[in-house]
Design a protein around this motif. Structure first.
Motif, PDB file in Angstrom:
ATOM      1  N   LEU A  16       0.852  -1.190   0.000  1.00  0.00           N
ATOM      2  CA  LEU A  16       0.000   0.000   0.000  1.00  0.00           C
ATOM      3  C   LEU A  16       0.889   1.241   0.000  1.00  0.00           C
ATOM      4  O   LEU A  16       1.879   1.304   0.728  1.00  0.00           O
ATOM      5  N   LYS A  17       0.526   2.238  -0.820  1.00  0.00           N
ATOM      6  CA  LYS A  17       1.302   3.470  -0.912  1.00  0.00           C
ATOM      7  C   LYS A  17       0.708   4.502   0.041  1.00  0.00           C
ATOM      8  O   LYS A  17      -0.449   4.915  -0.113  1.00  0.00           O
ATOM      9  N   VAL A  18       1.486   4.923   1.047  1.00  0.00           N
ATOM     10  CA  VAL A  18       1.016   5.850   2.074  1.00  0.00           C
ATOM     11  C   VAL A  18       1.945   7.058   2.119  1.00  0.00           C
ATOM     12  O   VAL A  18       3.171   6.916   2.023  1.00  0.00           O
ATOM     13  N   LEU A  19       1.337   8.253   2.286  1.00  0.00           N
ATOM     14  CA  LEU A  19       2.105   9.479   2.481  1.00  0.00           C
ATOM     15  C   LEU A  19       1.907   9.960   3.909  1.00  0.00           C
ATOM     16  O   LEU A  19       0.774  10.181   4.352  1.00  0.00           O
TER      17      LEU A  19
ATOM     18  N   ARG B  43      -5.435  -0.539  12.168  1.00  0.00           N
ATOM     19  CA  ARG B  43      -6.837  -0.873  11.865  1.00  0.00           C
ATOM     20  C   ARG B  43      -7.425   0.131  10.874  1.00  0.00           C
ATOM     21  O   ARG B  43      -8.105  -0.244   9.911  1.00  0.00           O
ATOM     22  N   ILE B  44      -7.147   1.417  11.104  1.00  0.00           N
ATOM     23  CA  ILE B  44      -7.680   2.443  10.204  1.00  0.00           C
ATOM     24  C   ILE B  44      -7.038   2.337   8.824  1.00  0.00           C
ATOM     25  O   ILE B  44      -7.722   2.429   7.793  1.00  0.00           O
ATOM     26  N   ILE B  45      -5.708   2.114   8.797  1.00  0.00           N
ATOM     27  CA  ILE B  45      -5.033   1.961   7.504  1.00  0.00           C
ATOM     28  C   ILE B  45      -5.592   0.767   6.748  1.00  0.00           C
ATOM     29  O   ILE B  45      -5.859   0.825   5.539  1.00  0.00           O
ATOM     30  N   SER B  46      -5.813  -0.338   7.464  1.00  0.00           N
ATOM     31  CA  SER B  46      -6.361  -1.543   6.829  1.00  0.00           C
ATOM     32  C   SER B  46      -7.748  -1.278   6.266  1.00  0.00           C
ATOM     33  O   SER B  46      -8.066  -1.666   5.141  1.00  0.00           O
ATOM     34  N   GLY B  47      -8.583  -0.609   7.080  1.00  0.00           N
ATOM     35  CA  GLY B  47      -9.950  -0.340   6.639  1.00  0.00           C
ATOM     36  C   GLY B  47      -9.999   0.502   5.393  1.00  0.00           C
ATOM     37  O   GLY B  47     -10.642   0.147   4.391  1.00  0.00           O
ATOM     38  N   PHE B  48      -9.302   1.620   5.398  1.00  0.00           N
ATOM     39  CA  PHE B  48      -9.342   2.512   4.241  1.00  0.00           C
ATOM     40  C   PHE B  48      -8.504   1.973   3.094  1.00  0.00           C
ATOM     41  O   PHE B  48      -8.835   2.184   1.929  1.00  0.00           O
ATOM     42  N   GLY B  49      -7.405   1.264   3.427  1.00  0.00           N
ATOM     43  CA  GLY B  49      -6.570   0.725   2.363  1.00  0.00           C
ATOM     44  C   GLY B  49      -7.283  -0.328   1.553  1.00  0.00           C
ATOM     45  O   GLY B  49      -7.282  -0.312   0.324  1.00  0.00           O
ATOM     46  N   LEU B  50      -7.930  -1.282   2.246  1.00  0.00           N
ATOM     47  CA  LEU B  50      -8.645  -2.342   1.537  1.00  0.00           C
ATOM     48  C   LEU B  50      -9.913  -1.830   0.887  1.00  0.00           C
ATOM     49  O   LEU B  50     -10.332  -2.319  -0.151  1.00  0.00           O
ATOM     50  N   GLU B  51     -10.535  -0.815   1.511  1.00  0.00           N
ATOM     51  CA  GLU B  51     -11.804  -0.311   0.993  1.00  0.00           C
ATOM     52  C   GLU B  51     -11.603   0.506  -0.274  1.00  0.00           C
ATOM     53  O   GLU B  51     -12.419   0.462  -1.183  1.00  0.00           O
ATOM     54  N   ASN B  52     -10.502   1.256  -0.350  1.00  0.00           N
ATOM     55  CA  ASN B  52     -10.312   2.191  -1.444  1.00  0.00           C
ATOM     56  C   ASN B  52      -9.293   1.731  -2.482  1.00  0.00           C
ATOM     57  O   ASN B  52      -9.029   2.448  -3.436  1.00  0.00           O
ATOM     58  N   SER B  53      -8.699   0.579  -2.285  1.00  0.00           N
ATOM     59  CA  SER B  53      -7.733   0.083  -3.258  1.00  0.00           C
ATOM     60  C   SER B  53      -8.114  -1.321  -3.683  1.00  0.00           C
ATOM     61  O   SER B  53      -8.674  -2.090  -2.909  1.00  0.00           O
ATOM     62  N   GLU B  54      -7.778  -1.669  -4.923  1.00  0.00           N
ATOM     63  CA  GLU B  54      -8.131  -2.977  -5.467  1.00  0.00           C
ATOM     64  C   GLU B  54      -6.865  -3.847  -5.494  1.00  0.00           C
ATOM     65  O   GLU B  54      -6.265  -4.080  -6.537  1.00  0.00           O
ATOM     66  N   TYR B  55      -6.486  -4.281  -4.296  1.00  0.00           N
ATOM     67  CA  TYR B  55      -5.286  -5.115  -4.198  1.00  0.00           C
ATOM     68  C   TYR B  55      -5.663  -6.586  -4.357  1.00  0.00           C
ATOM     69  O   TYR B  55      -6.690  -7.025  -3.850  1.00  0.00           O
ATOM     70  N   LYS B  56      -4.831  -7.281  -5.060  1.00  0.00           N
ATOM     71  CA  LYS B  56      -5.015  -8.714  -5.226  1.00  0.00           C
ATOM     72  C   LYS B  56      -3.851  -9.426  -4.541  1.00  0.00           C
ATOM     73  O   LYS B  56      -2.709  -8.985  -4.615  1.00  0.00           O
ATOM     74  N   LYS B  57      -4.194 -10.469  -3.893  1.00  0.00           N
ATOM     75  CA  LYS B  57      -3.163 -11.208  -3.158  1.00  0.00           C
ATOM     76  C   LYS B  57      -2.341 -12.054  -4.131  1.00  0.00           C
ATOM     77  O   LYS B  57      -2.577 -13.236  -4.292  1.00  0.00           O
ATOM     78  N   VAL B  58      -1.434 -11.348  -4.785  1.00  0.00           N
ATOM     79  CA  VAL B  58      -0.574 -12.025  -5.751  1.00  0.00           C
ATOM     80  C   VAL B  58       0.699 -12.464  -5.034  1.00  0.00           C
ATOM     81  O   VAL B  58       1.481 -11.621  -4.597  1.00  0.00           O
ATOM     82  N   LYS B  59       0.853 -13.669  -4.875  1.00  0.00           N
ATOM     83  CA  LYS B  59       2.004 -14.212  -4.159  1.00  0.00           C
ATOM     84  C   LYS B  59       3.242 -14.198  -5.072  1.00  0.00           C
ATOM     85  O   LYS B  59       3.160 -14.502  -6.262  1.00  0.00           O
TER      86      LYS B  59
END
Length: 737
Positions: free
Chosen positions: A490-493, A600-616
């Motif tokens: 996740l890219k965070v500033l 918890r907040i980063i996880s909530g907003f990160g998963l909610e607003n980004s389309e990450y796929k669990k690419v191993k």
């Protein structure tokens, strides 16, 4: 400040108005009574005068009627005709009736005598008429010249005229007196009217003067109140700014202390160091609790504590509060239980934050004062009416209890159950006072029952509104996604001007699969986001050049980005969260930053607003003869950039360390030899070489050994390191590909 004289003057004015009203009313009543009496007498006098006028007219009619009767008698004698005598009795009776009315209530003796004489003369005329009729009936004629030529008859007529004239004159004088009396009464009436008018004008002028003076005083008072209100407003604003600045200035360094202490506790420490770090952590948390209590109390006293209603789950809130205290309960070997009445609707509308604060305070006290046993939480329905439900909460413990004499004082500030509690358990004595104030602000109340040595129960109630739509329980956010470094990062500033906070955020975020950059103010953040994509922003509020609010407005209005922005601020005043949300931010996080809450907040907003796929990452893990990548992989968590960095550092630093080691042996500088051997232990551990080299490096750290043993050991270390460097170079090449 309002002067006491102004208040006293206001009371005097009220007394003056009341006394003026009473005096004026009495005076008006007196004048009105006299005026009414005068008017009544005037009316009676006028009626009397009117009657006198009528009587005068009647007197003239009597004179005329008696002369008329005399004329009829003469005519009947002259013509011997009885018809002329008809109606004489009626006229005489009318005259008698009128004379009786004049005689009634007549106080003038002379006039009464004349009236009586006139009545006698009238009756003589009646007798004369009766005698003529008798003559006519007996002799057949009325030829009685004596009745005409009789001097007495003439005298009677003259006497009648004289008497009526005298009565008329007497009445006339009486009427003059009545007229004068009426004029006098009229003057009195006018005088009363003028007096009443003057009285009204004077009283109106006096009261008006005092009212105007009072208005002027009130105008001055209003101006003073306005000035005082402005001063109070400025003072309140100053106090709020002071509290905000104090909160920021105290929480910022405390955030660093608690954050780094938390990180330090995760590192391997000896027993003494661990105790020191634990003491620092506990002291910092206690200091934060005291600061929060003082700020909460100041906010309540200043009227800045706001109750913000929102939708929340009562079952979820109770579960989260229980979870919060599970570790503390386990540490003291206690048990904690909670029950919510199944008939209570789960989704309610109210201030969940304040309810959590109340319960955390009460449960924290219960755990603090309970050595063994349990803590229980019970939520029940106290009252329900329509969409309003009053919930009752019971927090019970099996702790030390409170003396019965102290129960009434337990909710007073700076007050605890016993004087020894502060020494034995700590605390400021503000917690329960704040709890009660928060409950009262939400239109509830709280009671306490306790028995010393057996435990305490706090029972409070708060009204809530039942939400129209009952929400389903949502699954908790999976923070494990960002702990797995094989997933897309996740890219965070991070935007914060404080170096300590920057360092703390750097260490916290390095534990996760998060790619982050740090800038020092809002202007740099706007410029960064203009050039670089980002998934989430952690924004401080108080910064130089451009603060967090302005930066957020720029991001929303100028850059047109809907990127999630999380406010991070040391401000802890009421309304700060609402202010952040109203300025376009998505969530609010108070400093010192709680690590779990942050993730918890980063996880909530990160998963909610980004389309990450669990690419191993399907990278092939090569097998080497010397180096072992197991430890490095466990530390990196799949972060290939981290693996590349430490591998490159190994290939660059180890040759230099080996050269210094060989040179120290050649120069027989055993102090340097010992130091470099010790340093190598740390350097080779990341590549898994410690099991191969630890025993050999231990020998090199003991220069007292025989020369040939040191030489042999040094050669073995050299051979292993040279071969390991070759394998590391191969690994580095594969990482670059």
């Amino acid at each position: 400040m309002i002067k006491v004289t102004a208040v006293m003057g206001n009371k005097k004015f009220r007394y003056f108005i009341i006394l003026s009203f009473i005096a004026g009313s009495i005076l008006l009543i007196a004048v009105q009574i006299n005026s009414a009496r005068n008017t009544k007498a005037l009316i009676q006098n006028n009626n009397t005068l009117l009657n006198e006028l009528r009587s005068s007219n009647h007197l003239r009619e009597i004179d005329r009627d008696i002369l008329g009767v005399e004329s009829r008698i003469r005519a009947s004698i002259a013509t011997n005709d009885t018809t002329h005598l008809e109606g004489i009795d009626d006229k005489i009776n009318q005259i008698e009736n009128f004379l009786d009315s004049l005689s009634k209530d007549n106080k003038d003796a002379e006039e009464e005598r004349l009236i009586h004489r006139l009545s006698v003369l009238a009756m003589e005329k009646k007798d004369t008429k009766n005698k003529l009729l008798h003559r006519y009936l007996t002799l057949g004629n009325m030829d009685d010249n004596t009745s005409i030529a009789n001097p007495r008859a003439r005298n009677i007529s003259n006497e009648i005229t004289s008497i009526t004239g005298k009565i008329y004159e007497s009445r006339k004088q009486h009427m003059v007196q009545l007229s004068r009396k009426s004029e006098e009464m009229g003057r009195k009436a006018r005088l009363y009217d003028m007096s009443l008018l003057v009285l009204l004008v004077l009283s109106g002028a006096i009261v008006g003067f005092h009212i105007l003076r009072q208005f002027r005083r009130q105008s001055v008072l209003i101006e003073e109140l306005d000035i005082a209100e402005k001063k109070a407003s400025v003072a309140a604003q100053t106090k709020e700014n002071f509290l905000a600045n104090m909160s920021h200035e105290i929480r910022t360094p405390l955030s660093g202390i608690l954050g780094f202490t938390n990180l330090l506790q995760k590192r391997p420490l000896d027993e003494t160091s661990a105790q020191f770090v634990s003491s620092i952590q506990q002291s910092g948390e206690n200091l934060m609790t005291i600061i929060n209590d003082i700020l909460d109390l100041s906010k309540i006293e200043a009227g800045m504590m706001r109750i913000t209603s929102g939708v929340f789950s009562i079952n979820g809130l109770v579960d989260s509060v229980k979870t919060l205290f599970l570790e503390r309960v386990k540490e003291k070997k206690l048990t904690i239980s909670g029950s919510v009445d199944p008939s209570i609707p789960d989704t309610l509308i109210g201030d969940a934050t304040r309810l959590t604060q109340i319960m955390v305070n009460l449960i924290g006290n219960a755990i603090k004062f309970t050595r063994q046993g349990s803590i229980s939480i019970e939520v029940y329905i106290r009252e329900r009416s329509g969409s309003t439900i009053v919930l009752g909460f019971k927090v019970s413990d099996t702790g030390i209890g409170i003396e019965r004499e102290k129960l009434d004082e337990i909710f007073e500030r700076f007050n605890q159950g016993e004087d020894s509690i502060t020494r034995n358990y700590g605390g400021t004595g503000l917690g329960l006072s704040i709890v009660k104030q928060l409950i009262l602000l939400q239109h509830g109340n709280i009671e306490v029952t306790s028995e010393q040595g057996k435990g305490t129960t706090f029972d409070f109630y708060i009204p809530y509104t039942i939400a129209e739509e009952q929400l389903e329980n949502t699954a908790s956010v999976d923070t494990g996604y960002f702990k797995d470094r094989s997933n897309i990062p996740l890219k965070v500033l991070v935007v914060d001007d404080n170096v300590i906070n920057q360092s703390l955020m750097n260490h916290l975020l390095l534990q996760w699969n998060i790619d982050f950059d740090i800038v020092s103010n809002g202007a740099e953040a706007v410029d960064y986001l203009r050039k670089n994509p980002c998934d989430l922003v952690l924004m401080d509020i108080q910064m130089p050049q451009m603060d967090g609010y302005t930066a957020t407005e720029q991001i929303r209005d100028v850059l047109k980005l809907d990127i999630p922005i999380i406010a991070m601020t040391a401000h802890a005043l009421a309304g700060e969260r609402e202010k952040c949300l109203s300025r376009g931010m998505n969530e609010y996080l108070s400093k010192p930053v709680n690590e779990e809450e942050l993730f918890r907040i980063i996880s909530g907003f990160g998963l909610e607003n980004s389309e990450y796929k669990k690419v191993k990452a399907e990278a092939h893990i090569p097998e080497y003869q010397y180096i072992d990548l197991t430890y490095m992989r466990s530390v990196s968590g799949g972060d290939q950039s981290f693996e590349h960095l430490v591998t490159k550092q190994f290939t660059e630093k180890i040759p230099q360390h080996l050269e210094e080691l060989l040179k120290a042996y050649k120069d027989e500088d055993f102090a340097i030899l010992k130091l470099r051997a010790h340093d190598l232990k740390s350097s080779v551990a990341i590549m898994g070489l410690l099991p191969l080299l630890e025993e050999k490096l231990d020998i090199l750290e003991k220069p007292n050994e025989h020369q040939h043993v040191l030489n042999q050991t040094l050669n073995e270390v050299k051979n292993i390191l040279v071969s390991s460097l070759q394998e590391a170079e191969h690994l580095l090449t594969s990482q670059n590909n």
